[in-house]
Every structure is written in C-alpha cells, then in structure tokens.
Design a protein around this motif. Structure first.
Motif, PDB file in Angstrom:
ATOM      1  N   LEU A 229      57.327  45.456  37.316  1.00  0.00           N
ATOM      2  CA  LEU A 229      56.220  45.514  38.264  1.00  0.00           C
ATOM      3  C   LEU A 229      54.906  45.207  37.573  1.00  0.00           C
ATOM      4  CD1 LEU A 229      57.267  48.686  40.235  1.00  0.00           C
ATOM      5  CD2 LEU A 229      57.359  46.335  41.026  1.00  0.00           C
ATOM      6  N   ALA A 230      54.742  45.710  36.352  1.00  0.00           N
ATOM      7  CA  ALA A 230      53.501  45.441  35.625  1.00  0.00           C
ATOM      8  C   ALA A 230      53.351  43.955  35.359  1.00  0.00           C
ATOM      9  CB  ALA A 230      53.499  46.219  34.299  1.00  0.00           C
ATOM     10  N   ALA A 231      54.444  43.301  34.953  1.00  0.00           N
ATOM     11  CA  ALA A 231      54.381  41.875  34.655  1.00  0.00           C
ATOM     12  C   ALA A 231      54.146  41.070  35.920  1.00  0.00           C
ATOM     13  CB  ALA A 231      55.671  41.425  33.977  1.00  0.00           C
ATOM     14  N   GLN A 232      54.848  41.414  37.006  1.00  0.00           N
ATOM     15  CA  GLN A 232      54.734  40.647  38.234  1.00  0.00           C
ATOM     16  C   GLN A 232      53.416  40.879  38.941  1.00  0.00           C
ATOM     17  OE1 GLN A 232      58.205  41.901  40.368  1.00  0.00           O
ATOM     18  NE2 GLN A 232      59.547  40.449  39.326  1.00  0.00           N
ATOM     19  N   SER A 233      52.813  42.050  38.760  1.00  0.00           N
ATOM     20  CA  SER A 233      51.582  42.351  39.483  1.00  0.00           C
ATOM     21  C   SER A 233      50.334  42.083  38.655  1.00  0.00           C
ATOM     22  CB  SER A 233      51.577  43.821  39.921  1.00  0.00           C
ATOM     23  OG  SER A 233      51.560  44.667  38.792  1.00  0.00           O
ATOM     24  N   ALA A 234      50.498  41.450  37.480  1.00  0.00           N
ATOM     25  CA  ALA A 234      49.325  41.174  36.658  1.00  0.00           C
ATOM     26  C   ALA A 234      48.295  40.375  37.433  1.00  0.00           C
ATOM     27  CB  ALA A 234      49.739  40.424  35.389  1.00  0.00           C
ATOM     28  N   ALA A 235      48.770  39.405  38.191  1.00  0.00           N
ATOM     29  CA  ALA A 235      47.854  38.620  39.007  1.00  0.00           C
ATOM     30  C   ALA A 235      47.239  39.435  40.126  1.00  0.00           C
ATOM     31  CB  ALA A 235      48.564  37.405  39.589  1.00  0.00           C
ATOM     32  N   ALA A 236      47.908  40.493  40.539  1.00  0.00           N
ATOM     33  CA  ALA A 236      47.412  41.297  41.649  1.00  0.00           C
ATOM     34  C   ALA A 236      46.161  42.065  41.269  1.00  0.00           C
ATOM     35  CB  ALA A 236      48.484  42.271  42.117  1.00  0.00           C
ATOM     36  N   GLN A 237      45.934  42.279  39.981  1.00  0.00           N
ATOM     37  CA  GLN A 237      44.746  43.004  39.547  1.00  0.00           C
ATOM     38  C   GLN A 237      43.759  42.073  38.847  1.00  0.00           C
ATOM     39  OE1 GLN A 237      47.898  44.713  38.245  1.00  0.00           O
ATOM     40  NE2 GLN A 237      48.055  45.400  40.341  1.00  0.00           N
ATOM     41  N   GLU A 238      43.690  40.820  39.286  1.00  0.00           N
ATOM     42  CA  GLU A 238      42.775  39.875  38.695  1.00  0.00           C
ATOM     43  C   GLU A 238      41.325  40.301  38.902  1.00  0.00           C
ATOM     44  OE1 GLU A 238      43.684  36.245  40.632  1.00  0.00           O
ATOM     45  OE2 GLU A 238      45.234  35.667  39.196  1.00  0.00           O
ATOM     46  N   LEU A 239      40.493  39.926  37.941  1.00  0.00           N
ATOM     47  CA  LEU A 239      39.047  40.048  38.090  1.00  0.00           C
ATOM     48  C   LEU A 239      38.551  38.699  38.596  1.00  0.00           C
ATOM     49  CD1 LEU A 239      38.446  41.855  34.706  1.00  0.00           C
ATOM     50  CD2 LEU A 239      38.008  42.860  36.936  1.00  0.00           C
ATOM     51  N   GLU A 240      37.963  38.680  39.789  1.00  0.00           N
ATOM     52  CA  GLU A 240      37.629  37.424  40.446  1.00  0.00           C
ATOM     53  C   GLU A 240      36.151  37.388  40.864  1.00  0.00           C
ATOM     54  OE1 GLU A 240      41.458  35.997  42.823  1.00  0.00           O
ATOM     55  OE2 GLU A 240      40.877  38.049  43.365  1.00  0.00           O
ATOM     56  N   PRO A 241      35.241  37.118  39.932  1.00  0.00           N
ATOM     57  CA  PRO A 241      33.841  36.993  40.331  1.00  0.00           C
ATOM     58  C   PRO A 241      33.634  35.759  41.200  1.00  0.00           C
ATOM     59  CG  PRO A 241      34.138  36.325  38.052  1.00  0.00           C
ATOM     60  CD  PRO A 241      35.435  36.919  38.490  1.00  0.00           C
ATOM     61  N   ARG A 242      32.657  35.849  42.109  1.00  0.00           N
ATOM     62  CA  ARG A 242      32.272  34.770  43.013  1.00  0.00           C
ATOM     63  C   ARG A 242      33.386  34.394  44.001  1.00  0.00           C
ATOM     64  NH1 ARG A 242      27.245  31.456  40.735  1.00  0.00           N
ATOM     65  NH2 ARG A 242      26.382  33.173  39.515  1.00  0.00           N
ATOM     66  N   ALA A 243      34.304  35.312  44.239  1.00  0.00           N
ATOM     67  CA  ALA A 243      35.377  35.039  45.200  1.00  0.00           C
ATOM     68  C   ALA A 243      34.845  34.930  46.617  1.00  0.00           C
ATOM     69  CB  ALA A 243      36.438  36.137  45.116  1.00  0.00           C
ATOM     70  N   TYR A 244      33.672  35.518  46.893  1.00  0.00           N
ATOM     71  CA  TYR A 244      33.120  35.494  48.243  1.00  0.00           C
ATOM     72  C   TYR A 244      31.789  34.740  48.322  1.00  0.00           C
ATOM     73  CZ  TYR A 244      36.786  38.734  49.460  1.00  0.00           C
ATOM     74  OH  TYR A 244      38.019  39.295  49.667  1.00  0.00           O
ATOM     75  N   SER A 245      31.486  33.958  47.317  1.00  0.00           N
ATOM     76  CA  SER A 245      30.300  33.106  47.389  1.00  0.00           C
ATOM     77  C   SER A 245      30.581  31.933  48.329  1.00  0.00           C
ATOM     78  CB  SER A 245      29.941  32.574  45.997  1.00  0.00           C
ATOM     79  OG  SER A 245      29.566  33.626  45.134  1.00  0.00           O
ATOM     80  N   PRO A 246      29.661  31.612  49.224  1.00  0.00           N
ATOM     81  CA  PRO A 246      29.916  30.522  50.178  1.00  0.00           C
ATOM     82  C   PRO A 246      29.909  29.165  49.491  1.00  0.00           C
ATOM     83  CG  PRO A 246      27.676  31.321  50.401  1.00  0.00           C
ATOM     84  CD  PRO A 246      28.352  32.255  49.434  1.00  0.00           C
ATOM     85  N   ALA A 247      30.523  28.190  50.159  1.00  0.00           N
ATOM     86  CA  ALA A 247      30.562  26.811  49.676  1.00  0.00           C
ATOM     87  C   ALA A 247      30.320  25.894  50.860  1.00  0.00           C
ATOM     88  CB  ALA A 247      31.911  26.507  49.038  1.00  0.00           C
ATOM     89  N   PRO A 248      29.816  24.684  50.624  1.00  0.00           N
ATOM     90  CA  PRO A 248      29.623  23.748  51.734  1.00  0.00           C
ATOM     91  C   PRO A 248      30.954  23.278  52.313  1.00  0.00           C
ATOM     92  CG  PRO A 248      29.102  22.700  49.638  1.00  0.00           C
ATOM     93  CD  PRO A 248      29.310  24.151  49.347  1.00  0.00           C
ATOM     94  N   VAL A 249      30.937  22.918  53.580  1.00  0.00           N
ATOM     95  CA  VAL A 249      32.131  22.402  54.241  1.00  0.00           C
ATOM     96  C   VAL A 249      32.550  21.089  53.587  1.00  0.00           C
ATOM     97  CG1 VAL A 249      32.999  21.463  56.416  1.00  0.00           C
ATOM     98  CG2 VAL A 249      31.628  23.544  56.415  1.00  0.00           C
ATOM     99  N   GLY A 250      33.850  20.916  53.415  1.00  0.00           N
ATOM    100  CA  GLY A 250      34.359  19.692  52.808  1.00  0.00           C
ATOM    101  C   GLY A 250      34.435  19.736  51.301  1.00  0.00           C
ATOM    102  N   THR A 251      34.307  20.941  50.712  1.00  0.00           N
ATOM    103  CA  THR A 251      34.462  21.095  49.274  1.00  0.00           C
ATOM    104  C   THR A 251      35.949  21.159  48.918  1.00  0.00           C
ATOM    105  OG1 THR A 251      32.385  22.326  49.118  1.00  0.00           O
ATOM    106  CG2 THR A 251      33.914  22.520  47.274  1.00  0.00           C
ATOM    107  N   ASN A 252      36.350  20.373  47.944  1.00  0.00           N
ATOM    108  CA  ASN A 252      37.714  20.402  47.426  1.00  0.00           C
ATOM    109  C   ASN A 252      37.663  20.805  45.960  1.00  0.00           C
ATOM    110  OD1 ASN A 252      39.432  18.767  49.658  1.00  0.00           O
ATOM    111  ND2 ASN A 252      37.418  17.804  49.395  1.00  0.00           N
ATOM    112  N   PHE A 253      38.628  21.617  45.528  1.00  0.00           N
ATOM    113  CA  PHE A 253      38.665  21.964  44.111  1.00  0.00           C
ATOM    114  C   PHE A 253      40.102  22.013  43.610  1.00  0.00           C
ATOM    115  CE2 PHE A 253      38.397  25.893  46.537  1.00  0.00           C
ATOM    116  CZ  PHE A 253      39.427  26.669  46.012  1.00  0.00           C
ATOM    117  N   LEU A 254      40.274  21.510  42.414  1.00  0.00           N
ATOM    118  CA  LEU A 254      41.553  21.501  41.718  1.00  0.00           C
ATOM    119  C   LEU A 254      41.377  22.264  40.422  1.00  0.00           C
ATOM    120  CD1 LEU A 254      44.453  20.227  41.974  1.00  0.00           C
ATOM    121  CD2 LEU A 254      43.598  18.397  40.484  1.00  0.00           C
ATOM    122  N   VAL A 255      42.234  23.251  40.163  1.00  0.00           N
ATOM    123  CA  VAL A 255      42.072  24.132  39.006  1.00  0.00           C
ATOM    124  C   VAL A 255      43.375  24.179  38.205  1.00  0.00           C
ATOM    125  CG1 VAL A 255      41.504  26.454  38.197  1.00  0.00           C
ATOM    126  CG2 VAL A 255      40.428  25.561  40.273  1.00  0.00           C
TER     127      VAL A 255
END
Length: 304
Positions: A17-43
């Motif tokens: 569970l710890a290994a599988q849920s590592a992503a579940a406890q991510e630190l995600e700054p700017r997750a709710y910052s707005p973006a203009p319509v039509g923005t595409n991003f590849l990461v």
C-alpha cells in the motif's frame, strides 16, 4: 516460522500500500492555478524514493527499507466548461525498485519492474478563473480561485494475485478534492483538502482474499514565490490520515497518520519549455512510508 510468515504477509500488505499510494500523497503546488483555454502540456517525469517503512513495534518485522523508481508520461489540456476553465490530464506510469526487511532473524527482499496504474485528473475552477483566451488571460490581473478536482486511478498496472507485491493495485480509486489559490503580489498561498476512496481488490494474495481500505483523508498547503514567468519556487507540506486496510473484513494495524515537507523549483528553458525539480522528506509516520523523494520533470506547453 508460520507465525513469522503470517506477520510477513501483513507487513508486505502495508508495504504494498505504501508503494502503490506514493503518488496519492504527492505534493502538487499550483494544481489549482488557472490557465488560458486551449493550453496543451506534455510532461515527462522521473521520481526516486527511498527510506523506511514503519510498522507496529510489536511486530517481528524490522529494518524495512525501499528504493523505488518511477517514470510517467502525461498529457493535459484546458478548455471551457460552462464559462469556467477546466483541465483534463492523463498519466501513464512505469516503476521499478526493491524492498527488503527483517522477518524475525531472516532478511528478505523482492524486486519488481513494469507498468503501474494509469492516472487521470479532471479539474474545474468554481470561483475565479473564467474561461479566457491566451491574450485575454495575460491581460487579466491574477485573482483568488477556488477549484474542484477529481483524480482517478485505474487498475491497469501489472498484477499477479499469486504475488504479495505488485505494481498494480487491481482496484479503482478516486479522490475528490477542493483547492484554493490566492496570489498576493509575487507570493501565492495555496491549500487543498480531499479524500481517497478505494474499491475492493477481490483477488488479493493468494487470489482468494478480498482486500478493502478505509478512506484516506489528505490535506496540503504551499507557499510560492514567482521571480518571473515560469521561474518560481514553493515550500510544500502535506498531511494524510486514515486508510486502514482489511483482509476478508479482518482489520490490520495500518491506519496512517503521516506528514511530509518539501520544496519545488520551476526553471524555464525557453518559451514553452520548463524543468520542475522537487525534493521532499517524510517527517512523521504512524504506519507506512517515511521516504525521501526526489523528482525531475520536463514540460512542453503550447496553445491551440
């Protein structure tokens, strides 16, 4: 030895569970910052995690450590939804690593590699952040936004019910979350709270056990500073609690009460290209992982 094997199975359950849920406890700054319509991003991202896994002191399991690597390829796009800006993204991860620990006086270890569970996320701004074209967005002063997101983890990763440790979880999981982002000049304050809800895994080891999990409540906060567009830094903190697991309705001592601290740095390379660096450390852990985490991600952003 049978008694030790029973404890080892329970320990591996918590470790899985710890290994599988590592992503579940991510630190995600700017997750709710707005973006203009039509923005595409590849990461394209890479994450390395290492550290200890904490168990009940009464257990014969001790000195458990893990070294985990993961990569992911993500694509996302923003669009207009009833006049509000919304974003949808999907990530395809792979993982490899090793886990070892003492069971009584015996040292045991295991390694795994392959595809992990695919993740998706939908987010929409409820207050602030109206749907704007790139030029309109650039001309509008930053404002406080309130957003809602729904993260989904699909059971697509490699899974074998005959193995205690798997890269896939063989269950669905969703996380509804509310988040706020408030800019103050060059500073940005952010906070989010949500809960992971898990479906049952009806083919847990050795394939006949039903494993279930209580909701895992999460909260995180960020303090960011923008030096110039795309060049910013943030201090991050997260806390999560709950998530006790059950095997055929028999509960285990796996309720989490954990916290992490970290820092994030975003570096622009050239127009549309950025590198994001993150370092985090587990501060407290009642049960589960207390990992050091390091990640690097390359992002390419373009407009329609």
């Amino acid at each position: 030895m049978r008694r030790y094997n029973r404890f080892f199975a329970g320990a591996i359950l918590a470790l899985t569970l710890a290994a599988q849920s590592a992503a579940a406890q991510e630190l995600e700054p700017r997750a709710y910052s707005p973006a203009p319509v039509g923005t595409n991003f590849l990461v394209l991202g890479y994450t390395y995690q290492s550290g200890e896994v904490v168990f009940d002191p009464a257990s014969p399991i001790s000195d458990v450590s893990a070294n985990l690597n993961s990569t992911s390829l993500s694509y996302g796009r923003s669009f207009s939804l009833f006049g509000r800006v919304a974003t949808v993204a999907v990530a395809v991860p792979g993982a490899w690593g090793s886990i070892s620990g003492n069971v009584g006086e015996q040292r045991r270890s295991v390694t795994r590699s392959g595809f992990a569970d695919v993740r998706g996320r939908f987010a929409v701004n409820l207050l602030g952040g109206p749907a704007l074209a790139p030029r309109e967005f650039a001309a509008r002063p930053p404002a406080t936004t309130l957003g809602f997101s729904l993260a989904v983890v699909a059971p697509t990763g490699e899974y074998d019910p005959g193995k205690l440790i798997n890269l896939g979880s063989h269950r669905w999981a969703i996380k509804p979350e509310l988040g706020v982002s408030s800019p103050h000049g060059r500073w940005t304050l952010e906070a989010a709270a949500g809960v992971w809800l898990f479906a049952d895994n009806d083919r847990f080891y050795p394939g006949t056990v039903v494993r279930s999990q209580d909701p895992l409540w999460t909260a995180q906060g960020h303090l960011g500073y923008t030096f110039r567009p795309q060049l910013w830094a943030a201090l991050d903190a997260t806390y999560y609690t709950g998530g006790r697991t059950y095997a055929d309705d028999v509960r285990s001592a796996t309720r989490q009460d954990n916290s992490r601290l970290g820092a994030t740095l975003s570096l622009p390379l050239k127009r549309g290209h950025t590198i994001k660096l993150l370092a985090a450390r587990g501060v407290t852990a009642r049960v589960g992982s207390r990992f050091d985490t390091y990640s690097v991600a390359y992002q390419y952003l373009w407009f329609d």
